[in-house]
Design a protein around this motif. Sequence first.
Motif, PDB file in Angstrom:
ATOM      1  N   TYR A   7       0.820  -1.714  -0.096  1.00  0.00           N
ATOM      2  CA  TYR A   7       0.133   0.310  -0.048  1.00  0.00           C
ATOM      3  C   TYR A   7       0.511   1.112  -0.315  1.00  0.00           C
ATOM      4  CZ  TYR A   7      -3.172   3.380   2.189  1.00  0.00           C
ATOM      5  OH  TYR A   7      -4.152   5.054   1.629  1.00  0.00           O
ATOM      6  N   ILE A   8       1.138   1.777  -0.594  1.00  0.00           N
ATOM      7  CA  ILE A   8       1.030   3.493  -0.800  1.00  0.00           C
ATOM      8  C   ILE A   8       0.515   4.549  -0.203  1.00  0.00           C
ATOM      9  CG2 ILE A   8       2.662   4.898  -3.049  1.00  0.00           C
ATOM     10  CD1 ILE A   8       3.035   3.089  -4.554  1.00  0.00           C
ATOM     11  N   LEU A  16       1.294  -4.061  -6.928  1.00  0.00           N
ATOM     12  CA  LEU A  16       1.130  -5.279  -7.239  1.00  0.00           C
ATOM     13  C   LEU A  16       2.185  -5.734  -7.697  1.00  0.00           C
ATOM     14  CD1 LEU A  16      -1.884  -4.881  -7.025  1.00  0.00           C
ATOM     15  CD2 LEU A  16      -2.328  -7.150  -7.728  1.00  0.00           C
ATOM     16  N   GLN A  17       2.882  -6.521  -7.398  1.00  0.00           N
ATOM     17  CA  GLN A  17       4.582  -7.063  -7.609  1.00  0.00           C
ATOM     18  C   GLN A  17       4.342  -8.538  -8.261  1.00  0.00           C
ATOM     19  OE1 GLN A  17       7.887  -7.017  -5.518  1.00  0.00           O
ATOM     20  NE2 GLN A  17       9.402  -6.311  -7.393  1.00  0.00           N
ATOM     21  N   PHE A  18       4.555  -9.565  -9.278  1.00  0.00           N
ATOM     22  CA  PHE A  18       4.167 -10.464  -9.472  1.00  0.00           C
ATOM     23  C   PHE A  18       5.858 -10.811 -10.047  1.00  0.00           C
ATOM     24  CE2 PHE A  18       0.649  -8.564 -10.766  1.00  0.00           C
ATOM     25  CZ  PHE A  18      -0.391 -10.288  -9.936  1.00  0.00           C
ATOM     26  N   LEU A  28       0.098  -1.034 -10.804  1.00  0.00           N
ATOM     27  CA  LEU A  28      -0.179   0.250  -9.728  1.00  0.00           C
ATOM     28  C   LEU A  28      -1.637   0.364  -9.968  1.00  0.00           C
ATOM     29  CD1 LEU A  28       2.399   2.928  -9.814  1.00  0.00           C
ATOM     30  CD2 LEU A  28       2.019   0.695  -7.951  1.00  0.00           C
ATOM     31  N   LEU A  29      -2.401   0.169  -8.639  1.00  0.00           N
ATOM     32  CA  LEU A  29      -4.121   0.467  -8.768  1.00  0.00           C
ATOM     33  C   LEU A  29      -4.533   0.962  -7.694  1.00  0.00           C
ATOM     34  CD1 LEU A  29      -4.567  -3.562  -9.663  1.00  0.00           C
ATOM     35  CD2 LEU A  29      -4.765  -1.794 -10.860  1.00  0.00           C
ATOM     36  N   ASN A  30      -5.941   1.994  -7.419  1.00  0.00           N
ATOM     37  CA  ASN A  30      -6.460   2.398  -6.941  1.00  0.00           C
ATOM     38  C   ASN A  30      -7.159   1.208  -6.569  1.00  0.00           C
ATOM     39  OD1 ASN A  30      -9.227   1.792  -8.471  1.00  0.00           O
ATOM     40  ND2 ASN A  30      -8.733   4.426  -9.087  1.00  0.00           N
TER      41      ASN A  30
END
Length: 52
Positions: A7-8, A16-18, A28-30
Amino acid sequence: MKVNIRYIKDKDLFELQFVEPHLRSHILLNRQQLNQFRASLEKALIESKKNR
């Protein structure tokens, strides 16, 4: 596959990092987008279980 969610706070975004040997992706998602992604993932998991 390793999946990290961070969370930023100052931007109110989720990263999210895969990571796996041949793939590295940062997304990056809201909050709304993350919930839609989560719902899609849950639906896919439920449907794949039904198909067994």
